[in-house]
Design a protein around this motif. Sequence first.
Motif: not given
Length: 324
Positions: A155-160, A214-227, A310-319
């Motif tokens: 997947y390549r974005n938060q919506e996906a 369980f692999v972690t990815y950024s919300d744009s789909g980049l592998n964070r090279r950790e599991y 789910l029509g939006k691509d981003t999530i507002t990060i709250k503190k």
Amino acid sequence: MTRSFIIGLIFLFRTFPPLAGQVTIFPEVDHQDRTDQTEVMRVEVTDDLTIVDFIYHPPSVSTETGAWACVDRSTYITPTGREERKYLIMAKKVSICPRMMKIVSDPDEPYTFQLYFPPLQQNILKIDIVGKNMNIRGVNLTNPADYPPVDSAPYRNQEAFLRYFYAHRDQLDPIEGLWRLQVRRQHFLGSGSYLEEEALPPQVVAILKEDDVFVTYSDSGLNRREYFKKLSGKKGYFFRTVFPEVEGEASAYTFFSDPDRFYLKYQIPDRLAHYYLMGSYIPGTKMMEIAEYYRVPLIEKDTGKPVFDLGKDTITIKKPPTNH
């Protein structure tokens, strides 16, 4: 090294951006002339360029008055053991001999410079850096083939990611899903004395099961090279992350305060700590990262409806809350 050696400017990162190519931080060096007052700090190999960043350690006599310096255009890199010279293309914001520039060092921050050369072929693991005032042999480079590709997520974005996790919400492992990640970086002396803490910008990451990990990815789909890997017969997970730039790794165990919140604590490799701290680095320094994860809910508990449009691509990060 003589006073005619060049000094310049580098992009100095407090955190790493997504890698544009093969990156090595503070590489091991087989041989360097004792008179050379430079230190290789970073080498990046891309499809278009080879970029070498250096730290300059000026002679004590020039720390106040400064020194006149330049880089020779005949400087080149070559794969160790080969006759394949790749000559200097440019030095960013620096003069090329015979033009000179005066360098005045700052005692609180090392002086750094950056040189550009043509690209290297794939699978080159050592290079020499040679010039009239430079002789650095056997600069060891990272082999990126040893690490998962950065763009390996399905997947390549938060919506996906949201759509996937929402559709499979009844089948997910407790650690799968979207998480708000807040990392705090702590700096200690070798004696264990605490010096300072830095909070990195928060981000959203996805944790997705692949085979038995369980692999972690950024919300744009980049592998964070950790599991994460579930512990057999126990609650919790084992965590491992790799740092290809320094050919290092770190590991830890998860600590859950509740099902929607957990944290990790691990030590950063010394070479990477050196890169982050630069002028304030002292041999024996220890740097720890505390990573706190806060689950991004998919549905409202009362209504069972999706929390996000789910029509939006981003999530507002709250503190996130600060209490434990």
